[in-house]
Design a protein around this motif. Structure first.
Motif, PDB file in Angstrom:
ATOM      1  N   TYR A   1       9.990  -7.625  -2.664  1.00 37.93           N
ATOM      2  CA  TYR A   1       9.624  -6.894  -1.835  1.00 37.93           C
ATOM      3  C   TYR A   1       9.843  -5.024  -2.355  1.00 37.93           C
ATOM      4  CZ  TYR A   1      11.126  -6.511   2.740  1.00 37.93           C
ATOM      5  OH  TYR A   1      11.937  -5.729   3.798  1.00 37.93           O
ATOM      6  N   PHE A   2       9.328  -3.655  -1.609  1.00 34.52           N
ATOM      7  CA  PHE A   2       9.276  -3.106  -1.921  1.00 34.52           C
ATOM      8  C   PHE A   2       9.873  -2.466  -0.037  1.00 34.52           C
ATOM      9  CE2 PHE A   2       8.379  -3.713  -6.401  1.00 34.52           C
ATOM     10  CZ  PHE A   2       9.556  -2.479  -6.813  1.00 34.52           C
ATOM     11  N   PRO A   3      10.403  -2.175   0.421  1.00 34.11           N
ATOM     12  CA  PRO A   3      10.797  -1.603   2.350  1.00 34.11           C
ATOM     13  C   PRO A   3      10.096  -0.891   2.058  1.00 34.11           C
ATOM     14  CG  PRO A   3      12.861  -3.254   1.278  1.00 34.11           C
ATOM     15  CD  PRO A   3      12.199  -2.471   0.439  1.00 34.11           C
ATOM     16  N   SER A   4      10.203   0.199   1.308  1.00 34.14           N
ATOM     17  CA  SER A   4      10.220   1.513   1.605  1.00 34.14           C
ATOM     18  C   SER A   4       8.673   1.665   1.731  1.00 34.14           C
ATOM     19  CB  SER A   4      10.630   2.600   0.374  1.00 34.14           C
ATOM     20  OG  SER A   4      10.198   2.432  -0.975  1.00 34.14           O
ATOM     21  N   ALA A   5       7.252   0.885   1.185  1.00 31.21           N
ATOM     22  CA  ALA A   5       5.852   0.497   1.065  1.00 31.21           C
ATOM     23  C   ALA A   5       5.548   1.413   2.802  1.00 31.21           C
ATOM     24  CB  ALA A   5       5.605  -0.249   0.332  1.00 31.21           C
ATOM     25  N   PRO A   6       4.346   2.164   3.258  1.00 33.34           N
ATOM     26  CA  PRO A   6       4.311   2.203   4.161  1.00 33.34           C
ATOM     27  C   PRO A   6       3.845   0.697   4.761  1.00 33.34           C
ATOM     28  CG  PRO A   6       3.221   3.938   2.867  1.00 33.34           C
ATOM     29  CD  PRO A   6       4.293   2.532   1.972  1.00 33.34           C
ATOM     30  N   ALA A   7       3.330   0.237   3.979  1.00 30.16           N
ATOM     31  CA  ALA A   7       2.793  -1.200   4.659  1.00 30.16           C
ATOM     32  C   ALA A   7       2.160  -2.042   3.710  1.00 30.16           C
ATOM     33  CB  ALA A   7       0.734  -0.798   5.323  1.00 30.16           C
ATOM     34  N   TRP A   8       2.445  -3.233   3.941  1.00 32.61           N
ATOM     35  CA  TRP A   8       2.421  -3.739   3.154  1.00 32.61           C
ATOM     36  C   TRP A   8       1.970  -5.669   4.174  1.00 32.61           C
ATOM     37  CZ3 TRP A   8       4.725  -8.725   4.478  1.00 32.61           C
ATOM     38  CH2 TRP A   8       6.486  -8.510   5.335  1.00 32.61           C
TER      39      TRP A   8
ATOM     40  N   PHE B   1       0.459  -1.438  -0.387  1.00 34.30           N
ATOM     41  CA  PHE B   1       0.151  -0.516  -0.594  1.00 34.30           C
ATOM     42  C   PHE B   1       1.144   0.904  -0.338  1.00 34.30           C
ATOM     43  CE2 PHE B   1      -2.350  -3.136   2.011  1.00 34.30           C
ATOM     44  CZ  PHE B   1      -3.440  -3.962   1.039  1.00 34.30           C
ATOM     45  N   LEU B   2       1.081   1.810  -1.033  1.00 39.27           N
ATOM     46  CA  LEU B   2       1.763   2.943  -1.265  1.00 39.27           C
ATOM     47  C   LEU B   2       1.890   4.573  -0.709  1.00 39.27           C
ATOM     48  CD1 LEU B   2       3.250   1.893  -5.205  1.00 39.27           C
ATOM     49  CD2 LEU B   2       3.848   1.084  -3.019  1.00 39.27           C
ATOM     50  N   GLY B   3       2.369   4.941  -0.103  1.00 35.19           N
ATOM     51  CA  GLY B   3       2.551   6.949  -0.319  1.00 35.19           C
ATOM     52  C   GLY B   3       2.558   7.488  -0.933  1.00 35.19           C
ATOM     53  N   LYS B   4       2.264   8.841  -0.980  1.00 28.89           N
ATOM     54  CA  LYS B   4       2.794   9.433  -1.653  1.00 28.89           C
ATOM     55  C   LYS B   4       4.601   9.751  -1.443  1.00 28.89           C
ATOM     56  CE  LYS B   4       3.751  14.418   0.770  1.00 28.89           C
ATOM     57  NZ  LYS B   4       3.731  15.132   1.068  1.00 28.89           N
TER      58      LYS B   4
END
Length: 192
Positions: A132-139, A97-100
């Motif tokens: 996975y992309f660790p910078s995503a605020p949630a996954w 779930f991505l943030g800006k």
């Protein structure tokens, strides 16, 4: 987990409903349908998997929470997507779930014909192996429990097996896709 949907029965039921209830109604065009949905904003997610072809990713606005107990979620993917075959062949996924601040990742995973995993600084692997992309605020990571072909798309149902919400992520403005453009939510967009 055992699924209770019998797809042949469902297809027969849908065909029966269609012929019985809707035979006198015209179908709208795909363009009219898409135009209507452009007025409906969607949260932006990136879905990654480790397919037989290697790591694969796509950007999606079709992620939905299905059930909290058991924890189920679903997403759809167009059969025309460049990653469709690889995504459909995978058995476990990570839904980010991505943030800006993850616009770059959203755009990267929405672009056909590029190596979405070329920049090794952007991604890593979970202990279970999924990219996975660790910078995503949630996954949320999950395993596929069902897949349904529906028109020109597939709906993939997952049972969540692990998740992470980055500390402080509650205040991260989510990335949203609306009317062919990227947006973010925040105090400026709150109406009540």
């Amino acid at each position: 987990m055992q699924t209770t949907t019998n797809h042949k029965e469902l297809a027969h039921h849908d065909a029966h409903i269609s012929s019985e209830c809707y035979s006198d109604r015209a179908e709208i065009s795909g363009e009219d349908f898409a135009r209507a949905f452009r007025q409906y904003p969607g949260g932006v997610a990136v879905i990654t998997a480790d397919s037989p072809d290697g790591p694969v990713a796509l950007t999606a606005t079709s992620v939905v929470s299905v059930s909290a107990a058991p924890p189920l979620l679903a997403f759809s993917i167009s059969h025309r997507a460049s990653t469709a075959a690889s995504i459909r062949s995978a058995h476990s996924y990570v839904v980010h779930f991505l943030g800006k601040d993850q616009l770059e990742i959203a755009q990267l995973c929405a672009t056909s014909g590029v190596d979405r995993f070329a920049d090794t600084r952007l991604w890593a692997r979970l202990p279970t192996g999924e990219p996975y992309f660790p910078s995503a605020p949630a996954w949320v990571a999950g395993t596929r429990i069902d897949q349904l072909d529906a028109g020109a798309a597939s709906i993939i149902l997952l049972r969540a097996t692990q998740s992470k919400v980055t500390p402080g992520a509650d205040g991260t403005p989510p990335l949203v896709y609306f009317n062919r453009g990227w947006h973010h939510l925040g105090e400026h967009s709150q109406v009540s």
